[in-house]
Structure formats: structure tokens, C-alpha cells
Motif scaffolding. Structure first.
Motif, mmCIF file in Angstrom:
data_model
loop_
_atom_site.group_PDB
_atom_site.id
_atom_site.type_symbol
_atom_site.label_atom_id
_atom_site.label_comp_id
_atom_site.label_asym_id
_atom_site.label_seq_id
_atom_site.Cartn_x
_atom_site.Cartn_y
_atom_site.Cartn_z
ATOM 1 N N ARG A 10 35.396 54.483 54.907
ATOM 2 C CA ARG A 10 34.985 55.115 56.248
ATOM 3 C C ARG A 10 35.847 56.452 56.210
ATOM 4 N N LEU A 11 36.662 56.867 55.540
ATOM 5 C CA LEU A 11 37.291 58.119 55.389
ATOM 6 C C LEU A 11 36.525 59.037 54.636
ATOM 7 N N PRO A 12 36.226 60.281 55.137
ATOM 8 C CA PRO A 12 35.034 61.236 54.276
ATOM 9 C C PRO A 12 35.513 61.442 52.956
ATOM 10 N N HIS A 13 36.737 61.479 52.698
ATOM 11 C CA HIS A 13 36.935 61.968 51.441
ATOM 12 C C HIS A 13 36.784 60.730 50.350
ATOM 13 N N LEU A 14 36.614 59.723 50.764
ATOM 14 C CA LEU A 14 36.577 58.412 50.051
ATOM 15 C C LEU A 14 35.064 57.659 50.141
ATOM 16 N N ARG A 15 34.074 58.586 50.751
ATOM 17 C CA ARG A 15 32.831 57.831 51.112
ATOM 18 C C ARG A 15 32.218 57.329 49.628
ATOM 19 N N ASP A 16 32.317 58.097 48.724
ATOM 20 C CA ASP A 16 31.738 57.923 47.432
ATOM 21 C C ASP A 16 32.421 56.884 46.634
ATOM 22 N N TYR A 17 33.231 56.274 46.940
ATOM 23 C CA TYR A 17 34.037 55.035 46.373
ATOM 24 C C TYR A 17 33.406 53.739 46.999
ATOM 25 N N TYR A 18 32.404 53.752 47.587
ATOM 26 C CA TYR A 18 31.991 52.234 48.146
ATOM 27 C C TYR A 18 31.807 51.346 47.062
ATOM 28 N N MET A 19 31.358 51.736 45.760
ATOM 29 C CA MET A 19 31.170 50.570 44.855
ATOM 30 C C MET A 19 32.480 50.033 44.572
ATOM 31 N N ILE A 20 33.441 50.927 44.323
ATOM 32 C CA ILE A 20 34.622 50.473 43.956
ATOM 33 C C ILE A 20 35.408 49.672 45.025
ATOM 34 N N SER A 21 35.222 49.620 46.226
ATOM 35 C CA SER A 21 35.616 49.217 47.463
ATOM 36 C C SER A 21 35.097 47.836 47.286
ATOM 37 N N PHE A 22 33.950 47.802 47.349
ATOM 38 C CA PHE A 22 33.119 46.355 46.911
ATOM 39 C C PHE A 22 33.541 45.522 46.066
ATOM 40 N N SER A 23 33.856 46.291 44.655
ATOM 41 C CA SER A 23 34.185 45.703 43.523
ATOM 42 C C SER A 23 35.713 44.850 43.675
ATOM 43 N N ALA A 24 36.465 45.766 44.219
ATOM 44 C CA ALA A 24 37.783 45.403 44.457
ATOM 45 C C ALA A 24 37.701 44.361 45.523
ATOM 46 N N SER A 25 37.069 44.432 46.708
ATOM 47 C CA SER A 25 37.107 43.241 47.433
ATOM 48 C C SER A 25 36.617 42.046 46.887
ATOM 49 N N MET A 26 35.615 42.074 45.960
ATOM 50 C CA MET A 26 35.223 40.997 45.468
ATOM 51 C C MET A 26 36.155 40.341 44.358
ATOM 52 N N VAL A 27 36.972 41.038 43.710
ATOM 53 C CA VAL A 27 37.855 40.666 42.946
ATOM 54 C C VAL A 27 39.027 39.987 43.717
ATOM 55 N N TRP A 28 39.607 40.485 44.789
ATOM 56 C CA TRP A 28 40.457 39.961 45.789
ATOM 57 C C TRP A 28 39.930 38.617 46.179
ATOM 58 N N LEU A 29 38.656 38.536 46.740
ATOM 59 C CA LEU A 29 38.325 37.489 47.287
ATOM 60 C C LEU A 29 38.108 36.399 46.273
ATOM 61 N N GLY A 30 37.982 36.650 45.232
ATOM 62 C CA GLY A 30 37.927 35.455 43.973
ATOM 63 C C GLY A 30 39.247 35.063 43.835
ATOM 64 N N LEU A 31 40.230 36.117 43.734
ATOM 65 C CA LEU A 31 41.532 35.738 43.370
ATOM 66 C C LEU A 31 41.952 34.621 44.703
ATOM 67 N N LEU A 32 41.948 35.008 45.839
ATOM 68 C CA LEU A 32 42.384 34.573 47.012
ATOM 69 C C LEU A 32 41.831 33.050 47.034
ATOM 70 N N VAL A 33 40.598 33.138 46.780
ATOM 71 C CA VAL A 33 39.786 31.604 46.764
ATOM 72 C C VAL A 33 40.540 30.617 45.839
ATOM 73 N N TYR A 34 40.519 31.245 44.389
ATOM 74 C CA TYR A 34 41.313 30.661 43.544
ATOM 75 C C TYR A 34 42.617 30.004 43.760
ATOM 76 N N ILE A 35 43.575 30.828 44.444
ATOM 77 C CA ILE A 35 44.878 30.367 44.913
ATOM 78 C C ILE A 35 44.596 29.350 46.135
ATOM 79 N N MET A 36 43.739 29.553 46.886
ATOM 80 C CA MET A 36 43.542 28.455 48.042
ATOM 81 C C MET A 36 42.890 27.101 47.654
ATOM 82 N N LEU A 37 42.082 27.236 46.536
ATOM 83 C CA LEU A 37 41.589 26.064 46.025
ATOM 84 C C LEU A 37 42.671 25.144 45.207
ATOM 85 N N GLU A 38 43.567 25.980 44.395
ATOM 86 C CA GLU A 38 44.533 25.234 43.737
ATOM 87 C C GLU A 38 45.488 24.782 44.554
#
Length: 171
Positions: A10-38
């Protein structure tokens, strides 16, 4: 930790990093779901409940609860179609990506098909398809308007489903 590891697009200087944001979000989601399932598997082990029962009941409800609240907020704001689309889109995402991608990776890494145990899976699928048919029947009969009794009706159906799963799988 999420604040420091996921760029805020949402910050103007980070607008071009949306794919990094999405990828990092997916990695975190996967990690947290793994922990929850364990943790759920360990809690089920301590309570004497099988991993399949924990997955079909508690974990499924736990991962669907945020979608439920989001859909409720969206529906209350007058966007019923968007709320229903969120429900279906979320479940399609869960089945096709969240289930399919790890299975694909497992097959690629291990090099052979995965054997899925049949811990009353067929019965669960039949019950869920029956509920889907009932839902579609009610929606079509009422000209795509859900009557007030659908909420308590399907909540009761879910409780009956949990009881059936626990009885069938734990016996």
C-alpha cells in the motif's frame, strides 16, 4: 514478524513488490498451517482422537471460521453475492491449491503415488455431497434467497456430521 518480512504494497515506494508480498504471505500461511496441523495432531493424540477425525472436524472448522466471519461482514454490508463467492472460492482454493499442490510436490519428491487411508472417507464424502444437494435444493426452491432457518439447520447438520465422524472413525 509479518510486519518485517512482508512488504506493505500500500505504500507508494513498495507498490512494485506485490509479488514478493504475495509469495511471502503464502510462505507464512503454509508455515502457520503446518504448525496448526501438527499441534492439532498432538492435541488429538493426547485426547485419544485420530488425526483423520481432527482433520475432518476441528481443523476444517478452524480454517473455515475466518472465511465465515469475512463472509458475514461482507453480507451485512449488502454484498451477498460477494459473500457467497468468497465461500465457494475459498473452498475451491483449499481443495485445488492447498490440497493439490502439496500432493503434487510429494509425488514429485518421492516418485510414487500417495496412498490415502480410507478412515471413513467415503462416508464423509457422501454426507457432504448430500448436504451440498440439500443446500442447492433449498437455494433453487427459494429462488436464490436463503431463508432464515438455513443457518440453524446447517449448523445442526454440521454437529450431526461431527458426531457421525467421531462414532465411525473412533470405533
Amino acid at each position: 514478524v509479518l510486519y518485517w518480512t512482508i512488504p506493505d504494497c500500500r505504500l507508494p515506494h513498495l507498490r512494485d513488490y506485490y509479488m514478493i508480498s504475495f509469495s511471502a504471505s503464502m510462505v507464512w500461511l503454509g508455515l502457520l498451517v503446518y504448525i496448526m496441523l501438527e499441534w492439532a495432531k498432538k492435541a488429538g493424540c493426547l485426547a485419544g482422537i485420530s488425526a483423520a477425525t481432527m482433520g475432518l472436524t476441528f481443523c476444517a472448522a478452524g480454517t473455515s471460521a475466518p472465511d465465515c466471519f469475512i463472509s458475514l461482514i461482507v453480507a451485512k454490508s449488502g454484498r451477498g453475492k460477494m459473500a457467497c463467492s468468497n465461500v465457494f472460492g475459498s473452498n475451491i482454493f483449499d481443495i485445488l491449491l492447498c490440497l493439490g499442490f502439496p500432493l503434487l510436490l510429494s509425488v514429485i519428491i518421492e516418485g510414487h503415488a500417495i496412498v490415502v487411508p480410507n478412515d471413513a472417507l467415503v462416508e464423509s464424502v457422501i454426507v457432504l455431497f448430500g448436504l451440498l444437494a440439500a443446500y442447492l435444493g433449498i437455494v433453487i426452491y427459494n429462488k436464490f434467497v436463503l431463508p432464515w432457518f438455513c443457518g440453524p439447520l446447517f449448523l445442526g447438520c454440521y454437529l450431526v456430521y461431527i458426531i457421525i465422524v467421531v462414532i465411525v472413525q473412533e470405533s
